[in-house]
Write a protein that holds these residues in place. Structure first.
Motif, short mmCIF file in Angstrom:
data_model
loop_
_atom_site.label_atom_id
_atom_site.label_comp_id
_atom_site.label_asym_id
_atom_site.label_seq_id
_atom_site.Cartn_x
_atom_site.Cartn_y
_atom_site.Cartn_z
N THR A 79 13.52 -2.57 -26.03
CA THR A 79 14.46 -3.67 -25.80
C THR A 79 15.19 -3.47 -24.48
N THR A 80 15.64 -2.25 -24.24
CA THR A 80 16.34 -1.94 -22.99
C THR A 80 15.42 -2.11 -21.79
N ALA A 81 14.16 -1.69 -21.93
CA ALA A 81 13.20 -1.78 -20.83
C ALA A 81 12.90 -3.23 -20.45
N ILE A 82 13.12 -4.15 -21.38
CA ILE A 82 12.91 -5.58 -21.09
C ILE A 82 14.17 -6.22 -20.52
N LEU A 119 24.53 -1.92 -28.63
CA LEU A 119 23.29 -1.53 -29.30
C LEU A 119 23.11 -0.01 -29.23
N HIS A 120 23.25 0.56 -28.04
CA HIS A 120 23.09 2.01 -27.89
C HIS A 120 24.23 2.76 -28.56
N LEU A 131 30.49 9.90 -27.17
CA LEU A 131 29.66 9.21 -26.19
C LEU A 131 29.47 7.75 -26.59
N ALA A 132 29.26 7.50 -27.88
CA ALA A 132 29.08 6.13 -28.38
C ALA A 132 30.31 5.28 -28.08
N ALA A 214 23.55 -3.24 -34.74
CA ALA A 214 22.42 -3.12 -33.82
C ALA A 214 21.58 -4.39 -33.82
N ASP A 215 21.32 -4.96 -34.99
CA ASP A 215 20.53 -6.18 -35.07
C ASP A 215 21.27 -7.38 -34.47
N VAL A 216 22.58 -7.42 -34.66
CA VAL A 216 23.38 -8.48 -34.05
C VAL A 216 23.22 -8.45 -32.53
#
Length: 283
Positions: A79-82, A119-120, A131-132, A214-216
Motif C-alpha cells: 500500500t505504501t509503495a503505491i 496506518l503504520h 514510535l507509533a 488500519a482498514d479505515v
C-alpha cells in the motif's frame, strides 16, 4: 393597478434574495465535450498507479468483507509503495491545474500522508508504542495544515458564490460530511494527548481496534485518490458534470463511511463509542 406596487415589492425582494444554482448550471459543465474513457492515456506513471491501486483495493475489499482477516505487514508496505509515489506525483503535477482544483489536490496529499502515518502507527503500536505515537503526531500536524488550507478556501468560496448569485447548496452536504469525518482525527489525537493511557485502554477493551483503524486508513487512501481521479476525468471531458460530482460525494464520502461502520460490527472494535470513554487519568 392595485397589484402593481405589490408586484414591484415582490420583484425587489426576489432580486434581494441570493440566487441558488441547484444543478450547477453556472459552472459551464454543459459546454464540456463528452469523451470516452478509452480516450484517456493510461500509459504513464499516473495510469500505472491508478490501476495498481484499484487491483490492490479489490483484494482489500475481499479481505475486509469476505475473508474478514486483518491487514498484514506485506500488504501495508505494498500500500505504501503505491500511495507514497502517488502523493509525490500528485504534488508535482498539481500546479498544472486551475486554482480551485489545486487546493483540493494539495490538501488531498496532506490527508494521504496522515492516512499512511496512521496506518503504520496502528501496525507498530503493539511493539513500538513510542514510535507509533511519534509517527501519528507528525501525520496529525500535516493533516491539520491540509484541513485549514482546504476548508478556509472552500467555505469562503461558498460565501463568494452566494454573494455572486451562483450558490450551489448541493455542495454543502458533501462539505459538511467530509468535515465531520475529518473532525474525528483531531478528536482522537486530543484524547491521546489528554490521557496517555486512553488509547491503551481502548485497545484492551476493543481488541480489534488497531485492525479497524488500519482498514479505515486503507479505505481512506483509495477514496482520496479516487476523488482526484474523478476530478481529472471531469477535466479531460470524461464522465463530467453533476454525475461526476455526485459520485465524488457519495462514492468517496458516504459509501466509505458505511463500509467502515459495518466492519466495526463484526470486529471487536469501536467506530464511535471510544470517543465517549476515558482513560486512567480520570479514574
Amino acid at each position: 393597478s392595485r397589484r402593481t406596487p405589490r408586484r414591484g415589492a415582490r420583484n425587489v425582494a426576489q432580486r434581494a434574495l441570493p440566487r441558488v444554482d441547484w444543478l450547477g448550471n453556472s459552472t459551464g459543465w454543459e459546454d464540456i465535450e463528452e469523451k470516452s474513457i478509452f480516450s484517456v492515456n493510461w500509459r504513464n506513471e499516473h495510469g500505472v498507479l491508478a490501476i495498481s491501486s484499484i487491483v490492490l483495493f479489490v483484494y482489500q475489499l475481499v479481505r475486509i468483507a469476505i475473508l474478514r482477516q486483518p491487514p498484514t505487514q506485506p500488504e501495508v508496505w505494498i500500500t505504501t509503495a503505491i500511495y507514497l509515489p502517488w502523493i509525490f506525483l500528485c504534488w508535482r503535477d498539481t500546479p498544472k491545474l486551475e486554482e480551485h482544483y489545486r487546493v483540493t489536490f494539495y490538501a488531498s496529499c496532506g490527508w494521504a500522508i496522515m492516512s499512511l502515518a496512521s496506518l503504520h502507527s496502528s501496525m507498530l503500536q503493539a511493539k513500538f508504542p513510542a514510535l507509533a505515537f511519534d509517527i501519528l503526531a507528525a501525520g496529525n500536524v500535516v493533516f491539520a495544515i491540509a484541513c485549514v488550507y482546504f476548508y478556509s478556501y472552500h467555505w469562503s468560496r461558498m460565501w463568494r458564490h452566494l454573494v455572486q448569485g451562483r450558490f450551489r447548496p448541493l455542495w454543502i452536504p458533501g462539505l459538511l460530511g467530509l468535515m465531520c469525518l475529518h473532525a474525528l482525527t483531531p478528536a482522537d489525537f486530543y484524547k491521546r494527548l489528554d490521557d496517555e493511557g486512553w488509547w491503551k485502554t481502548v485497545c484492551q477493551i476493543y481488541t480489534d481496534e488497531w485492525w479497524w483503524v488500519a482498514d479505515v486508513r486503507i479505505i481512506e487512501l483509495f477514496v482520496t485518490a479516487s476523488a482526484l481521479w474523478l476530478i481529472v476525468l471531469h477535466i479531460q471531458g470524461v464522465f463530467t458534470g453533476m454525475k461526476n460530482a455526485a459520485l465524488v460525494v457519495i462514492g468517496t464520502i458516504f459509501a466509505p463511511l458505511i463500509i467502515m461502520v459495518l466492519e466495526s460490527t463484526w470486529l471487536r472494535a469501536s467506530s464511535w463509542q471510544h470517543y465517549l470513554m476515558v482513560g486512567p487519568k480520570y479514574w
